[in-house]
Design an enzyme around this catalytic site. Structure first.
Site, PDB file in Angstrom:
ATOM      1  CB  SER A  96     -61.418  43.680  18.741  1.00  0.00           C
ATOM      2  OG  SER A  96     -60.116  44.142  18.472  1.00  0.00           O
ATOM      3  CE  LYS A  99     -58.534  40.836  18.641  1.00  0.00           C
ATOM      4  NZ  LYS A  99     -58.068  42.029  19.334  1.00  0.00           N
ATOM      5  CB  SER A 154     -58.931  43.265  22.680  1.00  0.00           C
ATOM      6  OG  SER A 154     -59.453  43.148  21.372  1.00  0.00           O
TER       7      SER A 154
END
Length: 494
Positions: A96, A99, A154
Protein backbone atom coordinates in the site's frame (compact mmCIF):
# COMPACT_ATOMS: atom_id res chain seq x y z
CA UNK A 1 -25.21 -62.90 -6.92
CA UNK A 2 -25.60 -59.82 -9.07
CA UNK A 3 -25.97 -57.68 -5.97
CA UNK A 4 -22.79 -59.16 -4.54
CA UNK A 5 -20.82 -58.39 -7.73
CA UNK A 6 -22.12 -54.81 -7.66
CA UNK A 7 -21.01 -54.53 -4.04
CA UNK A 8 -17.53 -55.82 -4.93
CA UNK A 9 -17.27 -53.41 -7.87
CA UNK A 10 -18.44 -50.55 -5.64
CA UNK A 11 -15.79 -51.38 -3.06
CA UNK A 12 -13.22 -51.58 -5.85
CA UNK A 13 -14.15 -48.15 -7.20
CA UNK A 14 -14.14 -46.72 -3.70
CA UNK A 15 -10.69 -48.12 -3.03
CA UNK A 16 -9.46 -46.81 -6.36
CA UNK A 17 -10.89 -43.35 -5.65
CA UNK A 18 -9.33 -43.37 -2.19
CA UNK A 19 -5.96 -44.37 -3.60
CA UNK A 20 -6.10 -41.65 -6.24
CA UNK A 21 -7.08 -39.08 -3.61
CA UNK A 22 -4.14 -40.07 -1.40
CA UNK A 23 -1.70 -39.90 -4.33
CA UNK A 24 -2.97 -36.45 -5.39
CA UNK A 25 -2.78 -35.24 -1.83
CA UNK A 26 0.76 -36.50 -1.55
CA UNK A 27 1.83 -34.73 -4.74
CA UNK A 28 0.09 -31.56 -3.71
CA UNK A 29 1.66 -31.60 -0.28
CA UNK A 30 5.07 -32.19 -1.83
CA UNK A 31 4.50 -29.36 -4.25
CA UNK A 32 3.51 -26.97 -1.48
CA UNK A 33 6.46 -28.06 0.61
CA UNK A 34 8.79 -27.53 -2.33
CA UNK A 35 7.63 -23.94 -2.72
CA UNK A 36 7.32 -23.12 0.96
CA UNK A 37 9.76 -20.73 2.52
CA UNK A 38 12.28 -22.98 4.29
CA UNK A 39 13.28 -20.13 6.62
CA UNK A 40 11.49 -19.49 9.84
CA UNK A 41 10.68 -15.94 10.91
CA UNK A 42 13.76 -15.81 13.14
CA UNK A 43 15.95 -17.17 10.35
CA UNK A 44 14.64 -14.60 7.89
CA UNK A 45 15.22 -11.75 10.34
CA UNK A 46 18.75 -12.96 11.05
CA UNK A 47 19.47 -13.31 7.33
CA UNK A 48 18.25 -9.82 6.50
CA UNK A 49 20.09 -8.22 9.40
CA UNK A 50 23.30 -9.82 8.12
CA UNK A 51 22.97 -8.18 4.69
CA UNK A 52 25.54 -5.57 3.67
CA UNK A 53 24.86 -1.87 4.22
CA UNK A 54 26.37 -0.16 1.20
CA UNK A 55 26.68 3.29 2.79
CA UNK A 56 28.87 1.83 5.54
CA UNK A 57 31.52 1.12 2.90
CA UNK A 58 32.06 4.83 2.16
CA UNK A 59 35.33 6.05 3.73
CA UNK A 60 34.85 8.27 6.81
CA UNK A 61 31.06 7.95 6.49
CA UNK A 62 29.15 7.57 9.79
CA UNK A 63 28.36 3.92 10.45
CA UNK A 64 24.66 3.26 10.00
CA UNK A 65 22.52 1.03 12.22
CA UNK A 66 21.90 -2.65 11.55
CA UNK A 67 18.23 -3.06 10.63
CA UNK A 68 15.88 -5.88 9.70
CA UNK A 69 14.44 -4.46 6.47
CA UNK A 70 15.79 -6.12 3.35
CA UNK A 71 15.89 -2.74 1.56
CA UNK A 72 16.15 0.69 3.15
CA UNK A 73 17.16 4.25 2.34
CA UNK A 74 17.52 7.54 4.21
CA UNK A 75 17.56 10.58 1.90
CA UNK A 76 17.81 14.33 2.50
CA UNK A 77 14.88 15.87 0.63
CA UNK A 78 16.27 19.01 -1.02
CA UNK A 79 19.72 17.85 -2.11
CA UNK A 80 18.81 14.18 -2.65
CA UNK A 81 21.86 13.17 -0.60
CA UNK A 82 21.66 9.48 0.35
CA UNK A 83 22.71 9.17 3.98
CA UNK A 84 21.97 5.45 4.37
CA UNK A 85 21.64 2.77 1.72
CA UNK A 86 20.85 -0.92 1.93
CA UNK A 87 19.85 -2.64 -1.33
CA UNK A 88 18.19 0.59 -2.45
CA UNK A 89 17.86 -0.48 -6.11
CA UNK A 90 16.62 -4.01 -5.40
CA UNK A 91 13.10 -4.61 -6.74
CA UNK A 92 10.50 -5.13 -4.02
CA UNK A 93 6.72 -5.32 -3.75
CA UNK A 94 5.52 -1.98 -2.34
CA UNK A 95 2.05 -3.05 -1.09
CA UNK A 96 0.00 0.00 0.00
CA UNK A 97 2.94 2.41 -0.08
CA UNK A 98 1.90 2.50 -3.75
CA UNK A 99 -0.86 4.87 -2.65
CA UNK A 100 1.49 7.81 -2.11
CA UNK A 101 1.84 7.94 -5.91
CA UNK A 102 -1.90 7.44 -6.46
CA UNK A 103 -2.87 10.28 -4.13
CA UNK A 104 -0.12 12.54 -5.47
CA UNK A 105 -1.52 12.14 -9.00
CA UNK A 106 -5.05 12.73 -7.69
CA UNK A 107 -4.06 16.10 -6.20
CA UNK A 108 -2.40 17.05 -9.48
CA UNK A 109 -5.33 16.00 -11.66
CA UNK A 110 -8.42 16.86 -9.61
CA UNK A 111 -9.94 19.57 -7.49
CA UNK A 112 -10.87 18.55 -3.95
CA UNK A 113 -14.62 19.11 -4.42
CA UNK A 114 -14.99 16.84 -7.45
CA UNK A 115 -17.41 13.94 -6.88
CA UNK A 116 -16.23 10.34 -7.30
CA UNK A 117 -18.94 7.73 -7.99
CA UNK A 118 -18.21 4.11 -7.10
CA UNK A 119 -18.64 1.58 -9.90
CA UNK A 120 -19.39 -2.13 -9.68
CA UNK A 121 -15.80 -2.99 -10.60
CA UNK A 122 -14.29 -0.68 -7.98
CA UNK A 123 -16.42 -2.25 -5.24
CA UNK A 124 -16.45 -5.94 -6.18
CA UNK A 125 -12.93 -6.30 -7.55
CA UNK A 126 -11.58 -5.37 -4.12
CA UNK A 127 -10.84 -8.47 -1.99
CA UNK A 128 -13.05 -8.52 1.09
CA UNK A 129 -10.10 -9.45 3.29
CA UNK A 130 -8.11 -6.39 2.21
CA UNK A 131 -8.39 -2.85 3.58
CA UNK A 132 -11.63 -1.09 2.62
CA UNK A 133 -14.34 1.17 4.06
CA UNK A 134 -17.33 -0.85 2.75
CA UNK A 135 -18.37 1.44 -0.06
CA UNK A 136 -21.27 0.29 -2.26
CA UNK A 137 -22.08 0.70 -5.93
CA UNK A 138 -23.45 4.15 -6.72
CA UNK A 139 -22.23 5.80 -3.52
CA UNK A 140 -20.32 9.05 -3.81
CA UNK A 141 -17.39 10.75 -2.10
CA UNK A 142 -15.54 13.96 -2.86
CA UNK A 143 -11.92 13.74 -3.95
CA UNK A 144 -10.92 15.16 -0.57
CA UNK A 145 -12.83 12.40 1.24
CA UNK A 146 -11.23 9.84 -1.05
CA UNK A 147 -7.74 11.10 -0.20
CA UNK A 148 -8.54 10.76 3.49
CA UNK A 149 -9.91 7.23 3.04
CA UNK A 150 -6.87 6.12 1.04
CA UNK A 151 -4.21 7.60 3.32
CA UNK A 152 -5.85 7.07 6.73
CA UNK A 153 -7.56 3.71 6.22
CA UNK A 154 -5.66 2.55 3.10
CA UNK A 155 -9.00 1.80 1.39
CA UNK A 156 -8.41 -0.26 -1.75
CA UNK A 157 -11.82 0.23 -3.37
CA UNK A 158 -11.43 3.98 -2.99
CA UNK A 159 -8.10 3.82 -4.82
CA UNK A 160 -9.83 1.97 -7.65
CA UNK A 161 -12.64 4.54 -7.78
CA UNK A 162 -10.22 7.47 -7.90
CA UNK A 163 -8.30 5.84 -10.76
CA UNK A 164 -11.56 5.38 -12.67
CA UNK A 165 -12.58 8.97 -12.00
CA UNK A 166 -9.30 10.40 -13.29
CA UNK A 167 -9.14 8.27 -16.45
CA UNK A 168 -12.92 8.09 -17.05
CA UNK A 169 -12.61 4.35 -17.64
CA UNK A 170 -12.77 1.14 -15.60
CA UNK A 171 -9.57 -0.06 -17.29
CA UNK A 172 -7.03 0.46 -14.50
CA UNK A 173 -4.13 -0.11 -16.90
CA UNK A 174 -4.77 3.41 -18.21
CA UNK A 175 -4.15 4.85 -14.75
CA UNK A 176 -1.16 2.51 -14.33
CA UNK A 177 0.33 4.14 -17.43
CA UNK A 178 -0.10 7.54 -15.79
CA UNK A 179 1.58 6.22 -12.65
CA UNK A 180 4.58 4.92 -14.55
CA UNK A 181 4.97 8.12 -16.55
CA UNK A 182 4.80 10.27 -13.40
CA UNK A 183 7.27 7.96 -11.65
CA UNK A 184 9.80 8.45 -14.44
CA UNK A 185 9.32 12.22 -14.23
CA UNK A 186 10.11 12.05 -10.51
CA UNK A 187 13.36 10.19 -11.15
CA UNK A 188 12.33 6.55 -10.59
CA UNK A 189 14.64 4.00 -12.20
CA UNK A 190 13.31 0.48 -11.53
CA UNK A 191 9.56 0.66 -10.96
CA UNK A 192 6.51 -0.74 -12.69
CA UNK A 193 3.00 -0.11 -11.36
CA UNK A 194 -0.03 -2.05 -12.63
CA UNK A 195 -2.71 -0.96 -10.13
CA UNK A 196 -3.45 2.08 -7.95
CA UNK A 197 -3.45 0.38 -4.54
CA UNK A 198 -0.59 -2.13 -4.44
CA UNK A 199 -2.65 -5.32 -4.32
CA UNK A 200 -0.42 -8.33 -5.10
CA UNK A 201 0.80 -8.66 -8.68
CA UNK A 202 4.17 -10.02 -9.75
CA UNK A 203 4.53 -7.17 -12.27
CA UNK A 204 3.87 -4.50 -9.65
CA UNK A 205 7.19 -3.55 -8.08
CA UNK A 206 9.46 -0.66 -7.10
CA UNK A 207 12.60 0.02 -5.05
CA UNK A 208 13.48 1.89 -1.88
CA UNK A 209 15.24 4.55 -3.96
CA UNK A 210 12.25 5.04 -6.26
CA UNK A 211 9.81 5.35 -3.35
CA UNK A 212 12.07 7.97 -1.81
CA UNK A 213 12.01 9.93 -5.08
CA UNK A 214 8.20 9.74 -5.15
CA UNK A 215 8.22 10.70 -1.47
CA UNK A 216 10.11 13.93 -2.22
CA UNK A 217 7.08 15.14 -4.20
CA UNK A 218 4.48 13.59 -1.88
CA UNK A 219 5.86 15.07 1.35
CA UNK A 220 6.20 18.47 -0.32
CA UNK A 221 2.38 18.56 -0.35
CA UNK A 222 1.33 19.93 3.03
CA UNK A 223 -2.25 18.70 2.74
CA UNK A 224 -1.24 15.09 2.03
CA UNK A 225 1.19 15.14 4.95
CA UNK A 226 -1.52 16.44 7.27
CA UNK A 227 -3.92 13.69 6.20
CA UNK A 228 -1.42 10.93 6.98
CA UNK A 229 -1.04 12.33 10.52
CA UNK A 230 -4.80 12.31 11.20
CA UNK A 231 -5.94 9.84 13.86
CA UNK A 232 -9.42 9.11 12.53
CA UNK A 233 -11.32 9.00 9.26
CA UNK A 234 -14.82 10.48 9.49
CA UNK A 235 -17.24 10.37 6.54
CA UNK A 236 -20.64 11.86 7.41
CA UNK A 237 -24.06 10.82 6.18
CA UNK A 238 -24.94 12.11 2.71
CA UNK A 239 -27.53 11.54 -0.01
CA UNK A 240 -25.82 8.31 -1.08
CA UNK A 241 -24.28 7.24 2.26
CA UNK A 242 -26.91 6.35 4.87
CA UNK A 243 -24.55 5.66 7.79
CA UNK A 244 -21.53 7.67 8.85
CA UNK A 245 -18.19 5.93 8.54
CA UNK A 246 -15.62 6.13 11.36
CA UNK A 247 -12.25 4.45 10.90
CA UNK A 248 -9.07 4.69 12.99
CA UNK A 249 -5.57 5.25 11.65
CA UNK A 250 -3.42 2.27 12.67
CA UNK A 251 -0.13 4.01 11.96
CA UNK A 252 2.09 3.77 15.06
CA UNK A 253 4.53 6.59 14.20
CA UNK A 254 1.97 9.40 14.45
CA UNK A 255 1.07 11.15 17.74
CA UNK A 256 -0.63 8.70 20.07
CA UNK A 257 1.03 5.68 18.46
CA UNK A 258 3.31 3.21 20.19
CA UNK A 259 6.35 4.47 18.25
CA UNK A 260 5.27 8.12 17.92
CA UNK A 261 8.10 10.22 16.48
CA UNK A 262 7.98 13.88 17.48
CA UNK A 263 9.67 15.18 14.32
CA UNK A 264 7.40 13.26 11.96
CA UNK A 265 6.04 15.12 8.90
CA UNK A 266 4.02 12.30 7.33
CA UNK A 267 3.98 8.56 6.60
CA UNK A 268 2.31 5.65 4.78
CA UNK A 269 2.41 1.96 5.62
CA UNK A 270 1.94 -1.14 3.49
CA UNK A 271 1.56 -4.88 3.95
CA UNK A 272 0.94 -8.02 1.94
CA UNK A 273 2.20 -11.53 2.63
CA UNK A 274 4.71 -11.26 -0.21
CA UNK A 275 5.76 -7.63 0.37
CA UNK A 276 5.82 -8.05 4.15
CA UNK A 277 5.79 -4.80 6.14
CA UNK A 278 6.68 -1.57 4.33
CA UNK A 279 6.88 2.03 5.53
CA UNK A 280 7.58 5.37 3.82
CA UNK A 281 7.95 8.36 6.16
CA UNK A 282 9.38 11.85 6.47
CA UNK A 283 10.72 13.81 9.46
CA UNK A 284 12.21 17.27 9.92
CA UNK A 285 14.61 18.64 12.54
CA UNK A 286 16.92 21.67 12.68
CA UNK A 287 15.83 22.71 9.19
CA UNK A 288 16.81 19.37 7.65
CA UNK A 289 14.08 17.14 6.18
CA UNK A 290 14.73 13.41 5.73
CA UNK A 291 12.80 10.65 3.95
CA UNK A 292 13.05 7.07 5.19
CA UNK A 293 11.89 3.97 3.28
CA UNK A 294 12.01 0.44 4.67
CA UNK A 295 10.79 -2.49 2.55
CA UNK A 296 10.27 -6.19 3.30
CA UNK A 297 10.48 -5.74 7.04
CA UNK A 298 8.73 -7.48 9.94
CA UNK A 299 6.29 -6.00 12.44
CA UNK A 300 6.84 -4.02 14.60
CA UNK A 301 10.44 -3.77 13.42
CA UNK A 302 9.47 -1.50 10.53
CA UNK A 303 8.78 1.22 13.12
CA UNK A 304 11.92 0.51 15.14
CA UNK A 305 14.07 0.54 12.01
CA UNK A 306 12.56 3.84 10.86
CA UNK A 307 13.15 5.54 14.21
CA UNK A 308 16.75 4.24 14.29
CA UNK A 309 17.42 5.61 10.81
CA UNK A 310 15.93 9.03 11.58
CA UNK A 311 17.99 9.30 14.77
CA UNK A 312 21.10 8.24 12.86
CA UNK A 313 20.52 10.89 10.20
CA UNK A 314 19.82 13.82 12.48
CA UNK A 315 22.69 12.93 14.83
CA UNK A 316 25.42 12.41 12.24
CA UNK A 317 24.70 14.88 9.43
CA UNK A 318 24.19 18.62 9.05
CA UNK A 319 23.39 21.20 6.38
CA UNK A 320 26.26 23.48 5.31
CA UNK A 321 25.56 26.73 3.46
CA UNK A 322 27.97 26.82 0.53
CA UNK A 323 28.12 30.61 0.04
CA UNK A 324 29.13 31.08 3.67
CA UNK A 325 31.72 28.30 3.66
CA UNK A 326 33.31 28.08 0.22
CA UNK A 327 36.92 29.34 0.11
CA UNK A 328 38.33 27.39 -2.83
CA UNK A 329 36.89 29.76 -5.44
CA UNK A 330 38.65 33.12 -5.79
CA UNK A 331 39.79 35.87 -8.19
CA UNK A 332 43.43 36.73 -8.84
CA UNK A 333 42.60 40.35 -9.72
CA UNK A 334 39.23 41.12 -8.16
CA UNK A 335 39.15 44.62 -9.69
CA UNK A 336 38.85 43.04 -13.14
CA UNK A 337 35.20 42.25 -12.51
CA UNK A 338 34.11 45.16 -10.34
CA UNK A 339 32.86 48.60 -11.36
CA UNK A 340 34.62 51.90 -10.90
CA UNK A 341 37.87 51.04 -12.69
CA UNK A 342 36.61 48.25 -14.92
CA UNK A 343 35.36 48.47 -18.49
CA UNK A 344 31.84 47.54 -17.46
CA UNK A 345 31.35 50.72 -15.43
CA UNK A 346 29.73 48.88 -12.52
CA UNK A 347 30.60 49.04 -8.84
CA UNK A 348 29.23 45.60 -7.97
CA UNK A 349 30.39 42.05 -8.79
CA UNK A 350 29.12 40.14 -11.79
CA UNK A 351 28.71 36.66 -10.21
CA UNK A 352 27.77 35.29 -6.83
CA UNK A 353 27.17 31.93 -5.17
CA UNK A 354 23.49 31.44 -4.39
CA UNK A 355 22.84 32.17 -0.71
CA UNK A 356 20.13 29.51 -0.36
CA UNK A 357 22.07 26.49 -1.63
CA UNK A 358 23.71 24.04 0.72
CA UNK A 359 25.23 20.58 0.97
CA UNK A 360 24.62 17.83 3.53
CA UNK A 361 27.77 16.47 5.15
CA UNK A 362 28.85 14.19 7.98
CA UNK A 363 29.41 16.26 11.11
CA UNK A 364 32.91 14.77 11.37
CA UNK A 365 33.95 16.05 7.92
CA UNK A 366 35.09 19.51 6.82
CA UNK A 367 34.13 21.40 3.71
CA UNK A 368 37.73 21.22 2.49
CA UNK A 369 37.32 17.43 2.25
CA UNK A 370 34.82 17.79 -0.61
CA UNK A 371 35.46 17.56 -4.35
CA UNK A 372 33.55 19.60 -6.91
CA UNK A 373 32.83 19.88 -10.61
CA UNK A 374 31.51 22.84 -12.62
CA UNK A 375 28.82 22.62 -15.29
CA UNK A 376 28.29 25.68 -17.48
CA UNK A 377 25.26 24.19 -19.22
CA UNK A 378 22.23 25.55 -17.36
CA UNK A 379 18.60 26.07 -18.38
CA UNK A 380 18.21 29.20 -16.27
CA UNK A 381 19.22 32.51 -17.87
CA UNK A 382 20.00 33.93 -14.43
CA UNK A 383 22.66 31.27 -13.78
CA UNK A 384 26.21 31.18 -15.10
CA UNK A 385 27.07 27.68 -13.85
CA UNK A 386 26.31 24.98 -11.28
CA UNK A 387 28.93 23.56 -8.93
CA UNK A 388 28.24 19.99 -7.74
CA UNK A 389 29.93 18.66 -4.60
CA UNK A 390 30.84 15.11 -3.65
CA UNK A 391 32.37 13.51 -0.58
CA UNK A 392 34.27 10.28 -1.26
CA UNK A 393 32.14 9.78 -4.34
CA UNK A 394 28.80 10.50 -2.64
CA UNK A 395 26.80 13.39 -4.12
CA UNK A 396 26.08 15.80 -1.27
CA UNK A 397 24.50 18.78 -3.06
CA UNK A 398 25.23 21.69 -5.40
CA UNK A 399 25.33 25.49 -5.55
CA UNK A 400 24.16 27.81 -8.32
CA UNK A 401 26.49 30.50 -9.63
CA UNK A 402 24.14 33.42 -10.33
CA UNK A 403 24.52 36.61 -12.29
CA UNK A 404 24.23 39.49 -9.83
CA UNK A 405 21.18 41.70 -10.23
CA UNK A 406 21.10 43.55 -6.92
CA UNK A 407 23.69 44.75 -4.42
CA UNK A 408 25.21 41.85 -2.57
CA UNK A 409 27.82 41.24 0.08
CA UNK A 410 28.86 37.96 -1.52
CA UNK A 411 32.43 37.49 -2.74
CA UNK A 412 32.99 36.69 -6.37
CA UNK A 413 35.07 33.68 -7.16
CA UNK A 414 36.77 33.37 -10.54
CA UNK A 415 39.99 32.59 -12.34
CA UNK A 416 40.69 31.25 -15.83
CA UNK A 417 40.83 27.49 -15.21
CA UNK A 418 38.84 24.87 -13.32
CA UNK A 419 39.76 22.03 -11.05
CA UNK A 420 39.01 20.55 -7.65
CA UNK A 421 41.35 17.71 -6.89
CA UNK A 422 44.01 17.87 -4.21
CA UNK A 423 47.47 18.33 -5.66
CA UNK A 424 48.69 16.16 -2.79
CA UNK A 425 47.26 13.18 -4.61
CA UNK A 426 49.45 14.08 -7.59
CA UNK A 427 52.61 14.59 -5.59
CA UNK A 428 51.96 18.16 -4.45
CA UNK A 429 51.78 19.43 -0.92
CA UNK A 430 48.76 21.73 -1.10
CA UNK A 431 45.28 21.85 -2.56
CA UNK A 432 44.75 23.38 -5.95
CA UNK A 433 42.32 26.25 -6.28
CA UNK A 434 39.05 25.57 -8.05
CA UNK A 435 38.07 28.19 -10.60
CA UNK A 436 35.06 29.37 -12.52
CA UNK A 437 36.02 30.13 -16.14
CA UNK A 438 34.65 33.65 -16.43
CA UNK A 439 35.78 33.85 -20.06
CA UNK A 440 33.13 31.30 -21.00
CA UNK A 441 30.53 33.40 -19.26
CA UNK A 442 31.64 36.77 -20.76
CA UNK A 443 32.84 35.70 -24.21
CA UNK A 444 29.71 36.91 -26.02
CA UNK A 445 29.57 40.43 -24.53
CA UNK A 446 33.37 40.78 -24.96
CA UNK A 447 33.17 39.86 -28.65
CA UNK A 448 30.25 42.22 -29.21
CA UNK A 449 32.08 45.02 -27.37
CA UNK A 450 35.21 44.51 -29.46
CA UNK A 451 33.19 44.59 -32.68
CA UNK A 452 31.48 47.79 -31.58
CA UNK A 453 34.82 49.38 -30.70
CA UNK A 454 36.30 48.46 -34.09
CA UNK A 455 33.24 49.90 -35.82
CA UNK A 456 33.60 53.18 -33.92
CA UNK A 457 37.31 53.46 -34.72
CA UNK A 458 36.73 52.75 -38.41
CA UNK A 459 34.00 55.38 -38.60
CA UNK A 460 36.24 57.97 -36.90
CA UNK A 461 39.14 57.27 -39.26
CA UNK A 462 36.96 57.56 -42.33
CA UNK A 463 35.51 60.82 -41.08
CA UNK A 464 38.94 62.33 -40.39
CA UNK A 465 40.24 61.22 -43.78
CA UNK A 466 37.33 62.81 -45.65
CA UNK A 467 37.65 66.07 -43.68
CA UNK A 468 41.40 66.39 -44.37
CA UNK A 469 41.09 65.68 -48.09
CA UNK A 470 38.17 68.06 -48.53
CA UNK A 471 40.00 70.86 -46.60
CA UNK A 472 42.95 70.83 -48.98
CA UNK A 473 40.69 71.21 -52.00
CA UNK A 474 38.90 74.19 -50.51
CA UNK A 475 42.16 75.92 -49.66
CA UNK A 476 43.39 75.47 -53.25
CA UNK A 477 40.25 77.00 -54.72
CA UNK A 478 40.44 79.98 -52.40
CA UNK A 479 44.11 80.53 -53.23
CA UNK A 480 43.30 80.89 -56.95
CA UNK A 481 40.49 83.42 -56.51
CA UNK A 482 42.00 85.66 -53.86
CA UNK A 483 44.56 88.25 -55.14
CA UNK A 484 47.76 88.56 -53.30
CA UNK A 485 47.99 91.47 -50.91
CA UNK A 486 51.14 93.49 -50.94
CA UNK A 487 53.30 93.00 -48.00
CA UNK A 488 53.86 96.44 -46.63
CA UNK A 489 56.47 95.19 -44.29
CA UNK A 490 58.64 93.42 -46.86
CA UNK A 491 61.02 96.40 -47.16
CA UNK A 492 61.75 96.40 -43.52
CA UNK A 493 64.25 94.19 -41.91
CA UNK A 494 63.59 92.97 -38.41
Amino acid sequence: MTAFIKFINKKRYTALFTALFCICSLFLSQGITAHADPLTMDDRIASQRAMAIQSNAVPNWPTGPVITAESAILMEVDTGTILYSKNIHQKQYPASTTKILTTLIATEQCSLDEVVTFSHDAVFDTPRDSNHIAMDVGQELTVEQCLNAILIRSANEVSFAVAEHITNTTDWSVFAGMMNERARELGCLNSNFVNPNGLPDENHYTTAYDLAMIGRAFFANEMLCKITMTRRLEIPVSETIREAKLENNNMQLIPGGTYAYENLVGCKTGYTSSARYCLVSCAEKDGMRLICVVLKDESPLQYEDTVSLFNYGFSNFAKVNVSQTETKYNIDDSRAFYGGTDIFGSSKPLLTLNKDDYVVMPRTATFDDTDSTINYQTNDASQAAIITYTYHGVNIGSVRVDFVEDDTDQHIFDTPHGGSKDTASEGGSHKSVIFINIMRVLIIPVVLGAAFLILCLTKALLKNFQFSFGGRRIRKRRSRKRPKRPNRFRDYDY
